[in-house]
Enzyme design. Structure first.
Site, PDB file in Angstrom:
ATOM      1  N   ASN A   1      -2.182   1.534   3.219  1.00 27.61           N
ATOM      2  CA  ASN A   1      -1.468   0.862   2.132  1.00 27.61           C
ATOM      3  C   ASN A   1       0.003   0.760   2.529  1.00 27.61           C
ATOM      4  O   ASN A   1       0.455   1.421   3.467  1.00 27.61           O
ATOM      5  CB  ASN A   1      -1.652   1.607   0.813  1.00 27.61           C
ATOM      6  CG  ASN A   1      -1.125   3.029   0.874  1.00 27.61           C
ATOM      7  OD1 ASN A   1      -1.322   3.732   1.861  1.00 27.61           O
ATOM      8  ND2 ASN A   1      -0.465   3.481  -0.175  1.00 27.61           N
ATOM      9  N   HIS A   2       0.754  -0.079   1.814  1.00 30.96           N
ATOM     10  CA  HIS A   2       2.138  -0.350   2.238  1.00 30.96           C
ATOM     11  C   HIS A   2       3.071  -0.110   1.060  1.00 30.96           C
ATOM     12  O   HIS A   2       3.103  -0.891   0.112  1.00 30.96           O
ATOM     13  CB  HIS A   2       2.237  -1.800   2.706  1.00 30.96           C
ATOM     14  CG  HIS A   2       3.357  -2.048   3.672  1.00 30.96           C
ATOM     15  ND1 HIS A   2       4.234  -1.063   4.101  1.00 30.96           N
ATOM     16  CD2 HIS A   2       3.752  -3.196   4.317  1.00 30.96           C
ATOM     17  CE1 HIS A   2       5.097  -1.585   4.953  1.00 30.96           C
ATOM     18  NE2 HIS A   2       4.835  -2.875   5.105  1.00 30.96           N
TER      19      HIS A   2
END
EC number: 2.3.1.40
Length: 719
Positions: free
Chosen positions: A35-36
């Site tokens: 995820n970012h």
């Protein structure tokens, strides 16, 4: 040398911890999909992963000065989504044995939830047949390097964890066109990313989650407001919670099930969390169930004490309940203030400084709360939920919906309703959103005005309630709404159209059951399909049990972390009946819950509700859904209420009885509508009975038990 220096620096500043099995990273073809959440993400992975991966970085970012400065510690390749050769280059790198990191969201999250997943990453995984290693980054979103300014309480050096999830594979989807294959692969990767978030959710109790929310969003952040129009911050809510926790000890024992009969108000939230903190199990009493229903609930859960409010009983005209339900002790909140001593005040003050010490020893799997079924098909059953099951459902909702601390919920569904409790209280509290608790969903003029006045962005309710809000609302009342969610009963087409025409808003329909805490599936802006109730939430397994006479779909059975601990029945008071469901071979399987609903799944995984298994009539050998009968009646008479029951019939086995509030509705009108919409004539009732008002439950749904009794009494009298 340089890499080691930065690793030590980040380890000291952020206390970075890598968890999970690192062996998957050494396989021949590996694609890592994190995820970012911040600008630190790439650096963190480069420093702490035991392999040296290649990062796919958008061309526009790869050309910036800071990327050139990072080349000593990060290997990256420019990625241009508009050029197929970029994708092919990544596939070749994976096939050559280089681990590749792609951030499937393509951008840093601005909500804290998963953003849109780009198909390119999924196509690379499917094309290369790489081992996908999902990775969750937690904590970096709290740094100044995230894009959550104003949504979380930022800190310079929060603890950061990198969670490696079990590896998986993504097969190349079967579809005639490459575009379709990419789209399907993207949806599959999105599911993998959502499952990864669910897999690393914290193991907490409800009280610990409240403290975590205060820590994450700030003690001064407003969180709860009611008709007193004095918002409580997390700090103030915690103070009230500790006050209640201290007082409850004088009226109950640890492990005792205590009844709560309270309105939607800030103090109700404090009572719930205060009871839980000290090891009591709140049982949410449905004051609309009447004396008989409440007596069954009291007996099933073995409740000895009910906490309520004199003001609430006055305004709700409910004094007949304590007068008739004398088998329990009634304790009034207004009387508790006089019980506080100096020692109590010192205890509260001390635990405000160290609030975690106020909780008695508990595990997430322990019983946390008891809700009661509506009793629409018999005696109300106590549904026992653990901390784990309730928090799992909140996390499932947070995973698919982008609720943030900027949102404001309007919560008018009562807290004894599972929808009102989980979606109307727990979800906003644990996402940092503010919730306005209103004591009645039936005030159709007041609720829209409050939505407007308090700038609410999220509204939920039954189809009936939403239809009435729309009727009385000004077209501008809902100008701030982002989410309008319907549940607890089927969303009527007329309601959906009214909201679209008058407010330009799409109602998102969902499906839930009390036993699942309650949300099972829901349409969201990122994944919605008309005529369905959305996809099954991440973390849940679903299967269909074939039903005789039903050609399409089957009986929905579910398994997952949000399933209840079990039932409490009046026939066997105090004994927990753990969930178990019969499989296709007739064997009982523990952990599975049979919803009793007949549903179908389409090729994209969207759920369509056909009706209750108990709400099918067998007429002349054909299975007829009573839901379909009611839809015919609603189509022929859209402004009235209709409900269907069954009676015995000597020639056809069973026959339909339609109750309606439309005294002009005829069988001819029903037949005309049925023929126009392809509904079989067997689904058109011959027995139509007019009622001035249909009996309804507190949730707004028809009271089918009362209607069935009316049919049986009429048949007995006729005989």
């Amino acid at each position: 040398m340089l890499l080691g220096f930065f690793r030590l620096l980040f380890k000291g500043l952020y206390r970075v911890r890598l968890t999970g099995d690192t062996q998957a990273l050494y396989q021949q073809k590996v694609l890592i999909t994190p995820n970012h959440v911040s600008f630190l993400d790439g650096i963190l992975l480069a420093l702490f992963l035991p392999v040296r991966p290649v990062f796919a970085v958008y061309t526009s970012i790869s050309q910036r000065w800071f990327m050139r400065a990072l080349t000593p510690i990060i290997d990256f390749v420019p990625l241009d989504p508009t050029k197929p050769m970029s994708i092919k280059h990544l596939v070749r790198l994976i096939e050559q044995g280089r681990p590749v990191v792609i951030f499937p969201e393509g951008r840093i999250s601005v909500s804290g939830s998963l953003m849109k997943i780009y198909d390119g990453a999924a196509f690379v995984a499917a094309k290369s047949q790489a081992t996908i290693v999902p990775l969750r980054i937690d904590g970096a979103e709290l740094t100044p390097f995230s894009r959550l300014k104003g949504l979380v309480k930022r800190r310079l050096f929060p603890r950061i964890q990198l969670h490696l999830l079990p590896p998986t594979h993504l097969p190349m989807p079967e579809a005639p066109r490459a575009r379709d294959r990419r789209k399907i692969a993207g949806e599959m990767l999105h599911q993998i990313m959502m499952e990864a978030r669910m897999a690393v959710r914290p193991r907490e109790t409800l009280y610990e989650s409240l403290l975590a929310a205060q820590d994450r969003f700030g003690a001064r952040k407003p969180c709860v407001e009611d008709i007193n129009f004095q918002p409580d911050t997390y700090r103030k809510l915690l103070t009230k919670t500790l006050f209640v926790a201290r007082i409850l000890e004088k009226y109950s024992q640890r492990g005792e099930k205590i009844g709560l009969m309270l309105p939607n108000a800030g103090i109700s939230a404090a009572v719930i969390f205060g009871a839980i903190a000290r090891g009591r199990i709140p049982a949410m009493m449905n004051y609309t169930a009447g004396v008989k229903g409440l007596s069954s609930a009291i007996a099933a859960a073995e409740i000895n004490t009910i906490f309520t409010s004199r003001t609430f009983l006055d305004k709700g005209k409910l004094w007949h309940l304590p007068e008739q339900l004398t088998q329990v002790r009634w304790v009034f909140l207004e009387d508790l203030k006089g019980d506080i001593t100096l020692a109590d005040k010192l205890w509260i003050f001390g635990h405000l400084l160290a609030p975690r010490l106020a909780q008695v020893k508990q595990q997430p799997e322990d019983a946390a709360m008891i809700l009661f079924t509506s009793g629409s098909e018999g005696n109300p059953k106590g549904v026992v939920h653990s901390h784990k099951s309730l928090l799992a459902n909140v996390e499932q909702i947070k995973t698919i919906a982008d609720f943030t601390a900027n949102d404001r919920f309007m919560s008018a569904l009562p807290l004894f309703h599972s929808f009102g409790l989980t979606v109307g209280l727990l979800t906003p509290l644990f996402t940092g959103a503010e919730v306005f608790l209103y004591p009645s969903p039936l005030h159709y003029r007041v609720v829209p005005e409050l939505v407007y006045d308090r700038n609410c962005t999220v509204l939920f309710g039954t189809s009936t309630f939403l239809a009435n809000y729309a009727r009385f609302a000004n077209p501008y009342d809902f100008y701030r709404l982002r989410y309008v969610v319907a549940g607890a009963e089927k969303l009527q087409e007329s309601t959906k159209q009214l909201w679209q025409d008058k407010f330009g808003l799409r109602i998102l329909e969902g499906y839930g059951v009390t036993e699942c805490a309650p949300v099972v599936s829901i349409n969201v802006p990122m994944a919605a399909k008309v005529g369905t109730v959305g996809r099954i939430l991440p973390g849940m397994d679903a299967r269909l049990l074939a039903m005789p006479g039903i050609e399409q779909g089957g009986r929905l059975q579910l398994k997952g972390p949000n399933i209840m601990k079990g039932y409490l029945r009046v026939e066997n008071p105090g004994v927990l009946e753990a969930p178990a469901a019969e499989n296709q071979h007739g064997e009982k399987e523990a952990g599975w819950y049979d919803t009793g609903d007949i549903v179908t799944f389409d090729e994209q995984g969207y759920v369509r509700i056909q009706g209750r298994a108990k709400r099918f009539a067998k007429i002349a050998g054909e299975m007829i859904s009573l839901e379909m009968v009611e839809q015919v009646a609603l189509g022929a008479s859209p402004d009235k209420m209709h409900a269907t029951a069954i009676k015995q019939d000597a020639s056809k086995g069973e026959a339909l009885v339609l109750f309606t509030t439309d005294n002009e509705l005829t069988r001819e009108a029903l037949l005309r509508y049925a023929r126009q919409h392809g509904v079989p004539e067997l689904a058109v009732p011959r027995d139509i009975r007019w009622l001035k008002q249909l009996p309804v439950l507190g949730s707004g749904k028809p009271d089918y038990v009362t209607l069935k009794n009316m049919v049986d009494e009429a048949e007995t009298t006729h005989e």
